[in-house]
Motif scaffolding. Structure first.
Motif, PDB file in Angstrom:
ATOM      1  N   LEU A 139       1.421   6.731  -6.828  1.00  0.00           N
ATOM      2  CA  LEU A 139       0.311   7.645  -7.104  1.00  0.00           C
ATOM      3  C   LEU A 139       0.725   9.092  -6.886  1.00  0.00           C
ATOM      4  O   LEU A 139       0.508   9.951  -7.743  1.00  0.00           O
ATOM      5  N   ARG A 181      10.697  -0.632  -4.712  1.00  0.00           N
ATOM      6  CA  ARG A 181       9.835  -1.690  -5.218  1.00  0.00           C
ATOM      7  C   ARG A 181      10.544  -3.034  -5.268  1.00  0.00           C
ATOM      8  O   ARG A 181       9.920  -4.080  -5.213  1.00  0.00           O
ATOM      9  N   TYR A 234       9.920   5.245  -5.222  1.00  0.00           N
ATOM     10  CA  TYR A 234       9.125   4.086  -5.648  1.00  0.00           C
ATOM     11  C   TYR A 234       9.997   3.082  -6.388  1.00  0.00           C
ATOM     12  O   TYR A 234       9.948   1.880  -6.108  1.00  0.00           O
ATOM     13  N   TYR A 291       5.624  -9.083  -2.606  1.00  0.00           N
ATOM     14  CA  TYR A 291       4.221  -8.973  -3.001  1.00  0.00           C
ATOM     15  C   TYR A 291       3.405 -10.005  -2.339  1.00  0.00           C
ATOM     16  O   TYR A 291       3.308 -11.018  -2.159  1.00  0.00           O
ATOM     17  N   ASN A 323       2.279   1.699  -3.491  1.00  0.00           N
ATOM     18  CA  ASN A 323       1.285   2.226  -4.431  1.00  0.00           C
ATOM     19  C   ASN A 323       0.986   3.700  -4.169  1.00  0.00           C
ATOM     20  O   ASN A 323       0.759   4.464  -5.104  1.00  0.00           O
ATOM     21  N   GLU A 365       0.833  -1.208   0.000  1.00  0.00           N
ATOM     22  CA  GLU A 365       0.000   0.000   0.000  1.00  0.00           C
ATOM     23  C   GLU A 365       0.865   1.254   0.000  1.00  0.00           C
ATOM     24  O   GLU A 365       0.569   2.222  -0.715  1.00  0.00           O
TER      25      GLU A 365
END
Length: 134
Positions: free
Chosen positions: A73, A129, A125, A134, A69, A66
């Motif tokens: 965003l 990542r 990000y 995941y 993401n 979260e």
């Protein structure tokens, strides 16, 4: 005449102070309510597991996916706003407006700052990542 002075003072001083006071009062009230629930549960000794109760009353933590993401965003939002403002400033400059004019310098300044923030979010990000499972 006094209203000309009082309105900016209320908007610039009193309103931000009131907002901060309301937010901190709400946070303090929330913490007090949680502590009262825990105290009542411990005092009643009704067989409830206090550790599970404390865990249930904590604020929910966002997962790493979260957070990742949200960074993506925010990076996209700030970058696109920055690009759009820079385009507005460049178009105004190409239309013959002087660089010192507000229609050129203000969009370029805010666009550059927004673009820098957006790019920093995107860099974070891209770096994090690979570390997120995941």
């Amino acid at each position: 005449m006094t209203t000309d002075v009082l309105v900016p003072i209320f908007i610039c001083v009193v309103l931000p102070v009131a907002i901060v006071a309301i937010v901190f009062a709400a946070m303090s009230n929330r913490d007090n309510k949680r502590s009262q629930v825990l105290i009542k549960a411990i005092e009643s000794n009704s067989g409830l597991d206090a550790a599970k109760l404390v865990e249930a009353l904590q604020t929910p933590q966002k997962t790493s996916l979260e957070l990742l993401n949200l960074r993506l965003l925010r990076g996209c939002i700030f970058s696109l706003i920055g690009v759009a403002l820079c385009i507005v400033g460049i178009v105004s400059l190409c239309m013959g407006t002087e660089f010192a004019a507000d229609t050129v310098s203000v969009p370029l300044m805010f666009g550059g700052a927004s673009l820098a923030i957006g790019l920093s979010y995107l860099i974070v990000y891209l770096v994090t990542r690979k570390q997120v499972k995941y």
